[in-house]
Design an enzyme around this catalytic site. Structure first.
Site, short mmCIF file in Angstrom:
data_model
loop_
_atom_site.label_atom_id
_atom_site.label_comp_id
_atom_site.label_asym_id
_atom_site.label_seq_id
_atom_site.Cartn_x
_atom_site.Cartn_y
_atom_site.Cartn_z
N SER A 55 -10.99 66.43 -18.48
CA SER A 55 -12.05 67.45 -18.48
C SER A 55 -12.30 68.01 -19.88
CB SER A 55 -11.66 68.61 -17.57
OG SER A 55 -11.35 68.15 -16.28
N1 SAH Z 1 -6.75 66.97 -14.62
C1 SAH Z 1 -7.10 65.73 -15.28
C2 SAH Z 1 -8.56 65.36 -15.10
C3 SAH Z 1 -8.69 64.63 -13.86
S1 SAH Z 1 -10.16 63.81 -13.42
C4 SAH Z 1 -6.73 65.74 -16.75
O1 SAH Z 1 -6.30 66.79 -17.24
O2 SAH Z 1 -6.83 64.69 -17.38
C5 SAH Z 1 -9.88 63.85 -11.69
C6 SAH Z 1 -8.76 62.99 -11.18
O3 SAH Z 1 -8.66 63.20 -9.78
C7 SAH Z 1 -8.97 61.49 -11.38
O4 SAH Z 1 -7.90 60.95 -12.10
C8 SAH Z 1 -9.03 60.95 -9.96
O5 SAH Z 1 -8.47 59.66 -9.81
C9 SAH Z 1 -8.25 61.99 -9.19
N2 SAH Z 1 -8.52 62.05 -7.74
C10 SAH Z 1 -9.69 61.84 -7.09
N3 SAH Z 1 -9.52 61.97 -5.76
C11 SAH Z 1 -8.20 62.28 -5.56
C12 SAH Z 1 -7.41 62.55 -4.41
N4 SAH Z 1 -7.90 62.51 -3.18
N5 SAH Z 1 -6.10 62.84 -4.58
C13 SAH Z 1 -5.55 62.89 -5.83
N6 SAH Z 1 -6.26 62.63 -6.95
C14 SAH Z 1 -7.57 62.33 -6.83
#
Ligand code: SAH
Length: 241
Positions: free
Chosen positions: A87
């Site tokens: 993000s």
């Molecule tokens: N917090 C992260 C940004 C994450 S982007 C950082 O600091 O880099 C959102 C993430 O959520 C992605 O990696 C995606 O694969 C994950 N995601 C999507 N659906 C999900 C689910 N049902 N359970 C766990 N993770 C999920």
């Protein structure tokens, strides 16, 4: 000193200066971090000193691929592979501030991604449990966090919709992927007196960042903050198809 000696001296001084500046840029992104804090985070109204202090310290570039290090502190999300993103720094700061973390808190994060948000939280709370659905991302974040010495983060590969019942209830819950509706199982895993910050809404547009508070009687209040755009929170069955 003659002109030749003087120009030689100036040449040496210039060389020392440029190699120092180049050295700084190559191995140390503290100036980039300082600018990120001033121009993207403080200037947009984040005031929590603890959030500002940990984001000034954490080497965000080490959570992404080396080819992207020069833009690691830029004002936007960046790709981390598998169609996912780390993000925007401001969003990380804003959501962390909204979460009102405290040193005794146990926090659940859904969407580990690169592990950067988990690292920011780990410096502010007692323990972070974080779930990632893409196994390669989960494993790589676990490795990064271990290499950087974070001992109070547990990473699990799995479906965030289920939460982490064994470790529940949580003082705080944060989602960094957007479900279309508030996942009930996660609200159930929030402690009375707890707080949850999450983007909710349709895929790719029209999402709102919500703050959910559960009072001591278990009643839940929902507040909208900003319009946002997060990657969708997917269901396990979609990933298997
Ligand atoms: N917090 C992260 C940004 C994450 S982007 C950082 O600091 O880099 C959102 C993430 O959520 C992605 O990696 C995606 O694969 C994950 N995601 C999507 N659906 C999900 C689910 N049902 N359970 C766990 N993770 C999920």
């Amino acid at each position: 000193m003659n002109v030749r000696q003087l120009s030689k001296l100036i040449g040496i001084a210039c060389l020392m200066f440029t190699s120092q500046v180049a050295g700084q840029d190559k191995n140390d992104y503290s100036n980039h971090r300082k600018k990120m804090i001033e121009n993207q985070i403080v200037s947009r109204g984040v005031t929590d000193e603890n959030v500002i202090s940990v984001m000034s310290e954490i080497p965000r570039h080490l959570f992404i691929e080396e080819s992207q290090w020069p833009i690691a502190y830029s004002d936007g999300p960046l790709p981390i592979g598998h169609g996912q993103t780390i993000s925007q720094p401001y969003i990380v700061a804003f959501m962390t501030e909204l979460l009102q973390p405290d040193t005794h808190h146990v926090v659940l994060e859904i969407g580990t991604g690169s592990g950067y948000q988990a690292a920011v939280l780990a410096k502010l709370v007692h323990h972070v449990f974080t779930i990632e659905i893409v196994s390669e991302l989960g494993r790589s974040a676990r490795k990064t966090l271990k290499r950087l010495g974070y001992e109070n983060v547990s990473v699990r590969v799995g479906d965030g919709y289920k939460g982490w019942p064994k470790e529940a209830p949580f003082d705080r819950i944060i989602l960094t992927a957007a479900p279309e509706e508030v996942p009930k199982a996660l609200v159930d895993q929030l402690k009375p007196g707890g707080r949850m910050v999450l983007p909710v809404g349709p895929r790719w547009w029209g999402q709102d960042l919500l703050v959910i508070e559960k009072d001591l009687t278990g009643e839940v209040i929902e507040k909208k903050t900003l319009p946002v755009r997060f990657v969708p929170m997917v269901h396990e069955k979609e990933r298997k198809n």
